[in-house]
Motif scaffolding. Structure first.
Motif, PDB file in Angstrom:
ATOM      1  N   SER A 316      46.900  42.563  19.081  1.00 47.60           N
ATOM      2  CA  SER A 316      46.223  41.273  19.635  1.00 47.60           C
ATOM      3  C   SER A 316      47.024  40.603  20.789  1.00 47.60           C
ATOM      4  CB  SER A 316      45.944  40.239  18.640  1.00 47.60           C
ATOM      5  OG  SER A 316      47.076  39.939  17.989  1.00 47.60           O
ATOM      6  N   GLY A 317      48.273  40.580  20.329  1.00 44.55           N
ATOM      7  CA  GLY A 317      48.955  39.838  21.683  1.00 44.55           C
ATOM      8  C   GLY A 317      48.938  40.830  22.974  1.00 44.55           C
ATOM      9  N   CYS A 318      49.245  42.144  22.826  1.00 41.30           N
ATOM     10  CA  CYS A 318      49.097  42.796  24.046  1.00 41.30           C
ATOM     11  C   CYS A 318      47.726  42.695  24.643  1.00 41.30           C
ATOM     12  CB  CYS A 318      49.707  44.508  23.557  1.00 41.30           C
ATOM     13  SG  CYS A 318      51.294  44.667  23.482  1.00 41.30           S
ATOM     14  N   MET A 319      46.823  42.727  23.753  1.00 41.23           N
ATOM     15  CA  MET A 319      45.347  42.653  24.258  1.00 41.23           C
ATOM     16  C   MET A 319      45.221  41.549  25.121  1.00 41.23           C
ATOM     17  SD  MET A 319      42.920  44.176  21.160  1.00 41.23           S
ATOM     18  CE  MET A 319      41.680  44.002  21.932  1.00 41.23           C
ATOM     19  N   GLU A 320      45.644  40.288  24.808  1.00 45.53           N
ATOM     20  CA  GLU A 320      45.363  39.144  25.490  1.00 45.53           C
ATOM     21  C   GLU A 320      46.240  39.310  26.822  1.00 45.53           C
ATOM     22  OE1 GLU A 320      46.341  34.396  24.815  1.00 45.53           O
ATOM     23  OE2 GLU A 320      46.492  35.800  23.151  1.00 45.53           O
ATOM     24  N   ALA A 321      47.403  39.854  26.871  1.00 45.35           N
ATOM     25  CA  ALA A 321      48.398  39.873  27.900  1.00 45.35           C
ATOM     26  C   ALA A 321      47.754  40.738  28.888  1.00 45.35           C
ATOM     27  CB  ALA A 321      49.550  40.317  27.508  1.00 45.35           C
ATOM     28  N   THR A 322      47.134  41.919  28.399  1.00 47.53           N
ATOM     29  CA  THR A 322      46.578  42.973  29.744  1.00 47.53           C
ATOM     30  C   THR A 322      45.355  42.230  30.039  1.00 47.53           C
ATOM     31  OG1 THR A 322      45.640  44.052  27.668  1.00 47.53           O
ATOM     32  CG2 THR A 322      47.504  44.897  28.425  1.00 47.53           C
ATOM     33  N   GLN A 323      44.503  41.697  29.114  1.00 43.02           N
ATOM     34  CA  GLN A 323      43.355  41.040  29.728  1.00 43.02           C
ATOM     35  C   GLN A 323      43.673  39.927  30.944  1.00 43.02           C
ATOM     36  OE1 GLN A 323      40.205  41.893  29.178  1.00 43.02           O
ATOM     37  NE2 GLN A 323      39.444  40.165  30.518  1.00 43.02           N
ATOM     38  N   ALA A 324      44.579  39.134  30.635  1.00 35.41           N
ATOM     39  CA  ALA A 324      45.160  38.228  31.738  1.00 35.41           C
ATOM     40  C   ALA A 324      45.633  39.011  32.985  1.00 35.41           C
ATOM     41  CB  ALA A 324      46.353  37.449  31.371  1.00 35.41           C
ATOM     42  N   VAL A 325      46.377  40.147  32.855  1.00 30.25           N
ATOM     43  CA  VAL A 325      46.669  40.870  34.084  1.00 30.25           C
ATOM     44  C   VAL A 325      45.376  41.606  34.565  1.00 30.25           C
ATOM     45  CG1 VAL A 325      47.652  42.967  34.669  1.00 30.25           C
ATOM     46  CG2 VAL A 325      48.843  41.693  33.220  1.00 30.25           C
ATOM     47  N   HIS A 326      44.520  42.004  33.789  1.00 31.17           N
ATOM     48  CA  HIS A 326      43.481  42.705  34.263  1.00 31.17           C
ATOM     49  C   HIS A 326      42.662  41.452  35.431  1.00 31.17           C
ATOM     50  CE1 HIS A 326      39.534  44.513  34.856  1.00 31.17           C
ATOM     51  NE2 HIS A 326      38.616  43.493  34.061  1.00 31.17           N
ATOM     52  N   GLN A 327      42.418  40.325  34.665  1.00 26.66           N
ATOM     53  CA  GLN A 327      41.830  39.113  35.462  1.00 26.66           C
ATOM     54  C   GLN A 327      42.550  38.964  37.064  1.00 26.66           C
ATOM     55  OE1 GLN A 327      41.644  35.708  33.154  1.00 26.66           O
ATOM     56  NE2 GLN A 327      39.927  36.739  31.724  1.00 26.66           N
ATOM     57  N   HIS A 328      43.866  38.977  36.964  1.00 31.00           N
ATOM     58  CA  HIS A 328      44.605  38.686  38.021  1.00 31.00           C
ATOM     59  C   HIS A 328      44.432  39.809  38.951  1.00 31.00           C
ATOM     60  CE1 HIS A 328      46.215  35.151  36.684  1.00 31.00           C
ATOM     61  NE2 HIS A 328      47.110  35.488  35.835  1.00 31.00           N
ATOM     62  N   VAL A 329      44.547  41.155  38.378  1.00 27.41           N
ATOM     63  CA  VAL A 329      44.238  42.319  39.423  1.00 27.41           C
ATOM     64  C   VAL A 329      42.839  42.098  40.001  1.00 27.41           C
ATOM     65  CG1 VAL A 329      43.919  44.670  39.276  1.00 27.41           C
ATOM     66  CG2 VAL A 329      45.791  43.790  38.023  1.00 27.41           C
ATOM     67  N   GLU A 330      41.864  41.814  39.401  1.00 24.93           N
ATOM     68  CA  GLU A 330      40.593  41.645  39.907  1.00 24.93           C
ATOM     69  C   GLU A 330      40.710  40.718  41.040  1.00 24.93           C
ATOM     70  OE1 GLU A 330      36.000  40.734  38.603  1.00 24.93           O
ATOM     71  OE2 GLU A 330      37.453  41.550  37.207  1.00 24.93           O
ATOM     72  N   GLN A 331      41.203  39.700  40.715  1.00 26.29           N
ATOM     73  CA  GLN A 331      41.492  38.685  41.903  1.00 26.29           C
ATOM     74  C   GLN A 331      42.019  39.117  43.085  1.00 26.29           C
ATOM     75  OE1 GLN A 331      43.290  35.303  39.952  1.00 26.29           O
ATOM     76  NE2 GLN A 331      41.566  34.571  38.934  1.00 26.29           N
ATOM     77  N   ILE A 332      43.340  39.800  43.004  1.00 22.81           N
ATOM     78  CA  ILE A 332      43.914  40.517  43.959  1.00 22.81           C
ATOM     79  C   ILE A 332      43.104  41.580  44.638  1.00 22.81           C
ATOM     80  CG2 ILE A 332      45.914  41.888  44.547  1.00 22.81           C
ATOM     81  CD1 ILE A 332      47.365  40.904  42.263  1.00 22.81           C
ATOM     82  N   ARG A 333      42.052  42.109  43.786  1.00 22.30           N
ATOM     83  CA  ARG A 333      41.385  43.383  44.650  1.00 22.30           C
ATOM     84  C   ARG A 333      40.365  42.589  45.452  1.00 22.30           C
ATOM     85  NH1 ARG A 333      35.735  45.790  42.280  1.00 22.30           N
ATOM     86  NH2 ARG A 333      35.496  43.507  42.356  1.00 22.30           N
ATOM     87  N   GLU A 334      39.635  41.485  45.097  1.00 22.81           N
ATOM     88  CA  GLU A 334      38.814  40.659  45.849  1.00 22.81           C
ATOM     89  C   GLU A 334      39.249  40.217  47.090  1.00 22.81           C
ATOM     90  OE1 GLU A 334      36.798  37.977  43.461  1.00 22.81           O
ATOM     91  OE2 GLU A 334      35.617  39.411  42.265  1.00 22.81           O
ATOM     92  N   ALA A 335      40.679  39.543  46.884  1.00 22.04           N
ATOM     93  CA  ALA A 335      41.452  39.029  47.923  1.00 22.04           C
ATOM     94  C   ALA A 335      41.673  40.149  49.094  1.00 22.04           C
ATOM     95  CB  ALA A 335      42.518  38.275  47.591  1.00 22.04           C
ATOM     96  N   ALA A 336      42.335  41.079  48.569  1.00 21.21           N
ATOM     97  CA  ALA A 336      42.688  42.365  49.602  1.00 21.21           C
ATOM     98  C   ALA A 336      41.446  42.846  50.366  1.00 21.21           C
ATOM     99  CB  ALA A 336      43.331  43.503  48.740  1.00 21.21           C
ATOM    100  N   LEU A 337      40.232  43.150  49.672  1.00 23.30           N
ATOM    101  CA  LEU A 337      39.181  43.426  50.305  1.00 23.30           C
ATOM    102  C   LEU A 337      38.695  42.352  51.347  1.00 23.30           C
ATOM    103  CD1 LEU A 337      36.961  45.018  47.509  1.00 23.30           C
ATOM    104  CD2 LEU A 337      38.239  46.215  49.371  1.00 23.30           C
ATOM    105  N   LYS A 338      38.878  41.094  51.075  1.00 19.25           N
ATOM    106  CA  LYS A 338      38.450  39.897  51.966  1.00 19.25           C
ATOM    107  C   LYS A 338      39.315  40.276  53.225  1.00 19.25           C
ATOM    108  CE  LYS A 338      36.543  36.946  48.893  1.00 19.25           C
ATOM    109  NZ  LYS A 338      36.711  35.403  48.391  1.00 19.25           N
ATOM    110  N   LEU A 339      40.506  40.708  53.056  1.00 16.90           N
ATOM    111  CA  LEU A 339      41.549  40.777  54.349  1.00 16.90           C
ATOM    112  C   LEU A 339      40.801  41.692  55.462  1.00 16.90           C
ATOM    113  CD1 LEU A 339      44.957  40.777  52.948  1.00 16.90           C
ATOM    114  CD2 LEU A 339      43.813  38.838  53.889  1.00 16.90           C
ATOM    115  N   ARG A 340      40.027  42.672  55.056  1.00 17.63           N
ATOM    116  CA  ARG A 340      39.520  43.853  56.029  1.00 17.63           C
ATOM    117  C   ARG A 340      38.136  43.551  56.354  1.00 17.63           C
ATOM    118  NH1 ARG A 340      40.634  49.855  54.312  1.00 17.63           N
ATOM    119  NH2 ARG A 340      38.827  49.253  52.885  1.00 17.63           N
TER     120      ARG A 340
END
Length: 676
Positions: A316-340
């Motif tokens: 459960s601890g790892c699941m919570e941590a990876t879920q947070a990472v996943h959300q940040h990655v999604e934000q990074i993805r959207e921000a990176a795409l906006k740059l182009r």
């Protein structure tokens, strides 16, 4: 001295800026043609050409300086109201800008050398001289000869400049500014200053300690002299004072009092304010953004793999941590795409020139309207859509919009209207090219298609299906071959380019009223939201924005490969992916149908499993697999497996038989989807 890398970076910056300046100049000139009294456009045009001349002078690109100088002289007469901007004069200036663009492209970015095509330049220079009412013995005479002014027109300026210690480190050569000033006039009583020069053992060769005091005899204005130093305004102190009466002998320099900085200070302050605003925007090379997008894509894949491993561990601890990472990655993805993401208006604006040139060639009067220019699209898509749009615009002018006489005869205004529009719709961007011309001739298109063997003479096609025939290779309804049409190339290139962008094109045409070509495109080509499905042991990904609905297939569809069923009373063509791609026959006891749509077209894809949504990083297919129909790329799943991304546009075209024709030939009632 500048290092090779510093010089190269400085030169590349000039070339990039030169292209932007010429684009701005062309836009202003075309705006002036429709609004002759637009003083802002006049000033913007003059400023762009003047800045280009000054920049080229710093790099000793004499031929480019020469042409821009004579163009600038002509613009001055227009700006001062001495000459009217006629269509012929506008055409001449546009031709000059085309040549300046070509010259910039011919500059060697390593050596800074410019290979000049004198055969192209000579007629332009001669035309510029003729437009100004002068007849030089040699049209290609240099700038110094042309700028020679009578003594009464000249004034002597006392110039004092001190360079910042950072000048060399920022890639500037002090001597380049003196060389360019000699283009404006005569330098007298030049004295080199080396203030606060350290001892030799402490001398840093990258630190500048230079300064100059001299007199400049010139007919140039104070603004023109100050503009020479505009690029180093943060790395110098400029003092500029007019001498009265003019100093004519070098020996008199010693009697000149030390000038103050007041005349130049207001402009310098304004320039710094502009520079501070410019620093809020950073230019980044496109390939660097591509690298960032690729790395973000790999991060998305790695995150998906980590999530899959965590689910297996049930920690459960790892699941919570990876879920947070996943959300940040999604934000990074959207921000990176906006740059182009860039506004499509920049691409739309170039069509002012296209419409002007083509309409003049055909003798038509056409008004261009641009809407939705603020709509943003991935730069990789923008770069690839420009050519298809050009084909559609030229086609609308040539085939769609009638001549003035034809329009008046049917009660239309003599001036035709062409409109470019962009807007967002259902997660995609839509680009429209519309005209108020004659519309498509449905009967003529069908007759031509039958004559070429593209369709059967007995086929019952809808008007929309007939209109789409113009995109077939080699198809043309033009009676005569011209520079614009009749060779059967162009429209098939449009569809091919749009297919490569995973887009679709639609046509709305009303005879005698006009025609609209509508292009639907994904916002980006790098990372998409997908819907994963399974067929046997294989995985496929469907672009999520094309999925309409999913439902269970009835028993009659377990072994059927292709056919039609009733979806809320309308026939829906279906295709089994295992049959289509030659996979082993499915042994699944239950199957599903994914309804996909693109524009007005719909189809059902028969699959075994519905595996849900996922972020998909698109990997292009290698050359060996380019022939595959129905596949636009691949992606790597979190499990490490490769999944193929479906090309929905290609699959829809595979279902060639029109729905209307099939519906008339198959029995009713059609099999219905379960749950209807």
């Amino acid at each position: 001295m500048l290092s090779g890398e510093q010089w190269n970076q400085l030169l590349l910056g000039f070339l990039s800026e030169g292209r932007d300046l010429l684009k701005d100049a062309e836009d202003s000139l075309l705006r002036l043609e429709t609004r002759p009294g637009d003083q802002d456009a006049v000033n913007s045009l003059f400023r762009a050409v003047h800045t280009l001349k000054g920049s080229a002078g710093i790099f000793s690109l004499t031929p480019l300086v020469n042409l821009t100088h004579h163009l600038e002289s002509l613009l001055m007469s227009v700006r001062d109201g001495q000459r009217e901007l006629t269509p012929a004069l506008t055409s001449l200036m546009l031709n000059c800008m085309d040549e300046l663009n070509a010259m910039i492209e011919r500059v060697d970015p390593d050596s800074g050398l410019l290979d000049v095509d004198e055969a192209r330049q000579a007629p332009l220079l001669a035309a510029l001289f003729e437009a100004q009412g002068s007849t030089p013995d040699e049209p290609g005479q240099d700038l110094a000869q042309d700028t020679a002014a009578t003594p009464a027109d000249q004034i002597t300026w006392q110039v004092s400049i001190r360079f910042s210690e950072e000048l060399f480190r920022n890639g500037f050569d002090p001597a380049a500014f003196l060389r360019y000033l000699r283009k404006l006039g005569e330098i007298r009583a030049l004295q080199t200053r080396s203030d606060a020069l350290p001892a030799l053992d402490r001398l840093d060769p990258e630190t500048c300690h230079l300064g100059f005091d001299f007199q400049l005899l010139t007919a140039a204005s104070q603004v023109e002299i100050e503009d020479v130093f505009e690029f180093i305004q943060d790395f110098c102190e400029l003092q500029l004072t007019p001498q009265s009466p003019p100093v004519t002998a070098p020996s008199e320099a010693s009697t000149v009092p030390r000038p103050s900085v007041e005349p130049s200070a207001p402009k310098a302050a304004a320039s710094r304010d502009r520079r501070s605003l410019d620093t809020t925007m950073v230019k980044v090379a496109a390939h660097k953004l591509d690298e960032l997008i690729n790395l973000v894509g790999e991060l998305v894949i790695s995150t998906a793999s980590a999530q899959m491993q965590v689910r297996r561990s049930s920690d459960s601890g790892c699941m919570e941590a990876t879920q947070a990472v996943h959300q940040h990655v999604e934000q990074i993805r959207e921000a990176a795409l906006k740059l182009r993401m860039v506004e499509v208006g920049e691409t739309f604006n170039r069509f002012h020139r296209v419409v002007r040139d083509v309409s003049q060639e055909l003798g038509k009067n056409i008004q261009l309207s641009l809407l939705g220019g603020e709509t943003e699209l991935d730069k990789s898509v923008i770069d690839k859509i420009a050519d298809p749009l050009t084909h559609l615009v030229r086609n609308a002018i040539d085939h769609g919009i009638e001549s003035a006489a034809e329009r008046l005869a049917v009660g239309k205004p003599a001036e035709g209207n062409l409109r470019l529009n962009a807007y967002h719709d259902s997660g995609m961007i839509v680009l429209e090219v519309s005209d108020d011309g004659r519309g498509l001739n449905t009967e003529r298109i069908l007759a031509k298609a039958i004559d070429k063997g593209l369709v059967d003479p007995d086929a019952q096609l809808s008007a929309q299906d007939i209109h789409l025939l113009i995109f077939e290779a080699g198809f043309s309804t033009a009676e005569q071959v011209s520079n614009l049409s009749g060779r059967g190339v162009g429209m098939d290139v449009v569809r091919s380019a749009i297919d490569q962008l995973r887009g679709v094109i639609e046509i709305d045409s009303v005879a005698g009223t006009g025609c609209t070509f509508r292009i639907r495109l994904p916002l980006t080509l790098a990372i998409i939201d997908g819907f994963q499905v399974g067929v046997g042991q294989d995985n496929f990904v469907i672009p999520l924005d094309m999925v309409t609905e999913c439902m269970e297939a009835g028993p009659e569809w377990l072994q059927q490969g292709q056919g039609y069923l009733s979806l809320r009373g309308k026939p829906l063509p279906c295709i089994a992916l295992d049959r289509h791609f030659g996979l082993p026959p499915s042994s699944a006891r239950r199957r599903n149908i994914v309804v996909v749509s693109q524009g007005r077209q719909q189809a059902g894809l028969i699959v075994d499993q519905l595996l849900g949504e996922l972020q998909t990083v698109i990997k292009p297919l290698g050359q060996m697999f380019q022939h595959l129909r129905g596949i636009s790329g691949s992606t790597i799943l979190g499990s490490g497996q490769v999944a193929l991304i479906l090309d929905i546009a290609s699959l829809l075209r595979h279902l060639q038989a029109p729905v209307d024709t099939v519906a008339a030939s198959i029995p009713t009632p059609l099999p219905s989807l379960s749950g209807e």
